[in-house]
Design a protein around this motif. Sequence first.
Motif, PDB file in Angstrom:
ATOM      1  N   ASP A 149       0.826  -1.208   0.000  1.00  0.00           N
ATOM      2  CA  ASP A 149       0.000   0.000   0.000  1.00  0.00           C
ATOM      3  C   ASP A 149       0.861   1.260   0.000  1.00  0.00           C
ATOM      4  O   ASP A 149       0.533   2.254  -0.658  1.00  0.00           O
ATOM      5  N   LYS A 150       1.977   1.226   0.733  1.00  0.00           N
ATOM      6  CA  LYS A 150       2.844   2.405   0.811  1.00  0.00           C
ATOM      7  C   LYS A 150       3.407   2.782  -0.553  1.00  0.00           C
ATOM      8  O   LYS A 150       3.451   3.962  -0.912  1.00  0.00           O
ATOM      9  N   VAL A 151       3.859   1.782  -1.339  1.00  0.00           N
ATOM     10  CA  VAL A 151       4.461   2.110  -2.635  1.00  0.00           C
ATOM     11  C   VAL A 151       3.409   2.640  -3.605  1.00  0.00           C
ATOM     12  O   VAL A 151       3.693   3.543  -4.404  1.00  0.00           O
ATOM     13  N   ILE A 152       2.182   2.113  -3.516  1.00  0.00           N
ATOM     14  CA  ILE A 152       1.119   2.597  -4.406  1.00  0.00           C
ATOM     15  C   ILE A 152       0.691   4.010  -4.018  1.00  0.00           C
ATOM     16  O   ILE A 152       0.498   4.884  -4.871  1.00  0.00           O
ATOM     17  N   VAL A 153       0.540   4.252  -2.718  1.00  0.00           N
ATOM     18  CA  VAL A 153       0.183   5.598  -2.263  1.00  0.00           C
ATOM     19  C   VAL A 153       1.268   6.594  -2.658  1.00  0.00           C
ATOM     20  O   VAL A 153       0.982   7.702  -3.123  1.00  0.00           O
ATOM     21  N   MET A 154       2.539   6.190  -2.494  1.00  0.00           N
ATOM     22  CA  MET A 154       3.647   7.077  -2.849  1.00  0.00           C
ATOM     23  C   MET A 154       3.673   7.362  -4.344  1.00  0.00           C
ATOM     24  O   MET A 154       3.927   8.499  -4.762  1.00  0.00           O
ATOM     25  N   LEU A 155       3.407   6.355  -5.169  1.00  0.00           N
ATOM     26  CA  LEU A 155       3.359   6.578  -6.616  1.00  0.00           C
ATOM     27  C   LEU A 155       2.235   7.542  -6.956  1.00  0.00           C
ATOM     28  O   LEU A 155       2.395   8.413  -7.819  1.00  0.00           O
ATOM     29  N   GLY A 156       1.098   7.414  -6.266  1.00  0.00           N
ATOM     30  CA  GLY A 156      -0.008   8.344  -6.482  1.00  0.00           C
ATOM     31  C   GLY A 156       0.356   9.764  -6.099  1.00  0.00           C
ATOM     32  O   GLY A 156      -0.002  10.726  -6.794  1.00  0.00           O
ATOM     33  N   ILE A 157       1.079   9.919  -4.982  1.00  0.00           N
ATOM     34  CA  ILE A 157       1.525  11.254  -4.545  1.00  0.00           C
ATOM     35  C   ILE A 157       2.475  11.850  -5.584  1.00  0.00           C
ATOM     36  O   ILE A 157       2.367  13.025  -5.952  1.00  0.00           O
ATOM     37  N   LEU A 158       3.413  11.028  -6.063  1.00  0.00           N
ATOM     38  CA  LEU A 158       4.405  11.491  -7.038  1.00  0.00           C
ATOM     39  C   LEU A 158       3.747  11.924  -8.345  1.00  0.00           C
ATOM     40  O   LEU A 158       4.006  13.024  -8.854  1.00  0.00           O
ATOM     41  N   LEU A 159       2.884  11.065  -8.886  1.00  0.00           N
ATOM     42  CA  LEU A 159       2.223  11.400 -10.156  1.00  0.00           C
ATOM     43  C   LEU A 159       1.249  12.567  -9.976  1.00  0.00           C
ATOM     44  O   LEU A 159       1.082  13.391 -10.883  1.00  0.00           O
ATOM     45  N   GLY A 160       0.601  12.639  -8.804  1.00  0.00           N
ATOM     46  CA  GLY A 160      -0.292  13.760  -8.537  1.00  0.00           C
ATOM     47  C   GLY A 160       0.458  15.076  -8.499  1.00  0.00           C
ATOM     48  O   GLY A 160      -0.029  16.100  -9.006  1.00  0.00           O
ATOM     49  N   TRP A 161       1.648  15.049  -7.892  1.00  0.00           N
ATOM     50  CA  TRP A 161       2.495  16.248  -7.866  1.00  0.00           C
ATOM     51  C   TRP A 161       2.886  16.642  -9.295  1.00  0.00           C
ATOM     52  O   TRP A 161       2.845  17.820  -9.659  1.00  0.00           O
ATOM     53  N   GLY A 162       3.271  15.649 -10.111  1.00  0.00           N
ATOM     54  CA  GLY A 162       3.649  15.937 -11.490  1.00  0.00           C
ATOM     55  C   GLY A 162       2.481  16.427 -12.327  1.00  0.00           C
ATOM     56  O   GLY A 162       2.632  17.312 -13.176  1.00  0.00           O
ATOM     57  N   MET A 163       1.292  15.872 -12.077  1.00  0.00           N
ATOM     58  CA  MET A 163       0.098  16.277 -12.808  1.00  0.00           C
ATOM     59  C   MET A 163      -0.265  17.730 -12.514  1.00  0.00           C
ATOM     60  O   MET A 163      -0.639  18.497 -13.408  1.00  0.00           O
ATOM     61  N   LEU A 164      -0.135  18.131 -11.233  1.00  0.00           N
ATOM     62  CA  LEU A 164      -0.445  19.505 -10.838  1.00  0.00           C
ATOM     63  C   LEU A 164       0.445  20.508 -11.561  1.00  0.00           C
ATOM     64  O   LEU A 164       0.016  21.633 -11.860  1.00  0.00           O
ATOM     65  N   ARG A 165       1.655  20.086 -11.895  1.00  0.00           N
ATOM     66  CA  ARG A 165       2.603  20.980 -12.571  1.00  0.00           C
ATOM     67  C   ARG A 165       2.666  20.755 -14.074  1.00  0.00           C
ATOM     68  O   ARG A 165       3.559  21.266 -14.747  1.00  0.00           O
ATOM     69  N   GLY A 166       1.765  19.956 -14.600  1.00  0.00           N
ATOM     70  CA  GLY A 166       1.700  19.755 -16.030  1.00  0.00           C
ATOM     71  C   GLY A 166       2.787  18.871 -16.590  1.00  0.00           C
ATOM     72  O   GLY A 166       3.020  18.847 -17.803  1.00  0.00           O
ATOM     73  N   LEU A 167       3.458  18.109 -15.721  1.00  0.00           N
ATOM     74  CA  LEU A 167       4.539  17.240 -16.184  1.00  0.00           C
ATOM     75  C   LEU A 167       4.015  15.891 -16.670  1.00  0.00           C
ATOM     76  O   LEU A 167       4.687  15.190 -17.425  1.00  0.00           O
ATOM     77  N   VAL A 168       2.843  15.507 -16.217  1.00  0.00           N
ATOM     78  CA  VAL A 168       2.191  14.279 -16.642  1.00  0.00           C
ATOM     79  C   VAL A 168       0.694  14.563 -16.751  1.00  0.00           C
ATOM     80  O   VAL A 168       0.148  15.357 -15.975  1.00  0.00           O
ATOM     81  N   GLY A 169       0.044  13.945 -17.733  1.00  0.00           N
ATOM     82  CA  GLY A 169      -1.340  14.295 -18.025  1.00  0.00           C
ATOM     83  C   GLY A 169      -2.375  13.722 -17.079  1.00  0.00           C
ATOM     84  O   GLY A 169      -3.396  14.356 -16.796  1.00  0.00           O
ATOM     85  N   ILE A 170      -2.148  12.512 -16.590  1.00  0.00           N
ATOM     86  CA  ILE A 170      -3.107  11.862 -15.689  1.00  0.00           C
ATOM     87  C   ILE A 170      -2.350  11.182 -14.551  1.00  0.00           C
ATOM     88  O   ILE A 170      -1.141  10.989 -14.634  1.00  0.00           O
ATOM     89  N   ASN A 171      -3.083  10.834 -13.513  1.00  0.00           N
ATOM     90  CA  ASN A 171      -2.509  10.102 -12.392  1.00  0.00           C
ATOM     91  C   ASN A 171      -3.132   8.710 -12.392  1.00  0.00           C
ATOM     92  O   ASN A 171      -4.159   8.465 -11.769  1.00  0.00           O
ATOM     93  N   ILE A 172      -2.495   7.775 -13.090  1.00  0.00           N
ATOM     94  CA  ILE A 172      -3.107   6.458 -13.245  1.00  0.00           C
ATOM     95  C   ILE A 172      -2.992   5.603 -11.986  1.00  0.00           C
ATOM     96  O   ILE A 172      -3.591   4.533 -11.904  1.00  0.00           O
ATOM     97  N   ALA A 173      -2.241   6.071 -10.988  1.00  0.00           N
ATOM     98  CA  ALA A 173      -2.162   5.339  -9.730  1.00  0.00           C
ATOM     99  C   ALA A 173      -3.288   5.731  -8.777  1.00  0.00           C
ATOM    100  O   ALA A 173      -3.506   5.056  -7.772  1.00  0.00           O
ATOM    101  N   HIS A 174      -3.978   6.810  -9.103  1.00  0.00           N
ATOM    102  CA  HIS A 174      -5.052   7.278  -8.229  1.00  0.00           C
ATOM    103  C   HIS A 174      -6.210   6.279  -8.224  1.00  0.00           C
ATOM    104  O   HIS A 174      -6.659   5.814  -9.274  1.00  0.00           O
ATOM    105  N   GLY A 175      -6.681   5.951  -7.032  1.00  0.00           N
ATOM    106  CA  GLY A 175      -7.854   5.090  -6.914  1.00  0.00           C
ATOM    107  C   GLY A 175      -7.577   3.607  -6.931  1.00  0.00           C
ATOM    108  O   GLY A 175      -8.510   2.801  -6.848  1.00  0.00           O
ATOM    109  N   ILE A 176      -6.302   3.209  -7.035  1.00  0.00           N
ATOM    110  CA  ILE A 176      -5.992   1.774  -6.959  1.00  0.00           C
ATOM    111  C   ILE A 176      -6.297   1.298  -5.538  1.00  0.00           C
ATOM    112  O   ILE A 176      -5.783   1.861  -4.566  1.00  0.00           O
ATOM    113  N   PRO A 177      -7.131   0.280  -5.372  1.00  0.00           N
ATOM    114  CA  PRO A 177      -7.533  -0.153  -4.022  1.00  0.00           C
ATOM    115  C   PRO A 177      -6.340  -0.607  -3.185  1.00  0.00           C
ATOM    116  O   PRO A 177      -5.386  -1.196  -3.693  1.00  0.00           O
TER     117      PRO A 177
END
Length: 329
Positions: free
Chosen positions: A126-154
Amino acid sequence: MTGLHVIKKPRKDGPRWYVYAWRGGPCIHSQDGPRPVIGPELLEKALAERKRGAPQDTISGLIKAYTASAEYTGLRPPTRRDYDYSLAKIDMEFGKARLKVFEDRRMRNDIINWRDNWRHQPRTADKVIVMLGILLGWGMLRGLVGINIAHGIPLIYKSDRSDLIWEERHWDAFKNKPQQLLDALELDSMTGLRLKDLVSVSWTDVTEKAIILTTSKRNGRAVVPIFPELRTWLDSRTHREGPLLRNSRGKGWTTSGLESVFQKHKPKGFDRTIHDIRGTYVTWLAVKGLTDEEIARIVGWTAKRVANIRARYVDEARVIISLIDRLSA
């Protein structure tokens, strides 16, 4: 699975081991004797090497940018160490991947399959998935990545373990384990602190009658009464500054470091976690005569949750003992 490259060099007086950040990468560790254990410190060293010169449009580049941001540098040191452990695992697996790959929704299945490598350690998964979501979410907010595909993974870890405690058989199973690990387990049983707070509590938090500290959970405040058993434990320490707990190298534990050592030494089939010791602490306080409300205030639980543990482990035991006494009279 870690991405590190380990080489064994035979010698007359025993083998020497070299650990490289990746195959063909720089050497980050060497030692003689037994094969090195790949733990948090080596993963963090490898992460630091991989971030050097990482292309901006890769996951390694995104990690480098994130760890230089105020969102990361403003975190408390124990939290950063916890994040680094997960970021290292992410970087080992996906570091060279281009960010555009993570804009393809089919990549979500690859991420889930990777997470499942740790199904036997659900909290780590769970920690690695949550961390990947945080990382991609940070990148998405700054326009570095278009979507956060780790978001919502159970998340995998869902079970309610609030009514589990360490019983005598569990403590017996750890009698001959390393003293540094036993110190941590014993202190936890007399304070009921969450793991992040347990490894960070220091002598500056110790007063005459209580341990008072700012907790990792929403910067709350914990006041742990010092009963005679805890005072005896504190008085037995050979050091009087820095963290209360120290690892085998004489340094303060990290959360991931203590978890790793616990996982390494726990017997096969052991059915408790370090986190279950909080329930053990609750029963200890109940046996001492504290009310459910008083215990709830100390550990930050609801009185109802405390009452459930009391009913299962404290009152039930007293009823059985009373019944045996009556039948034996």
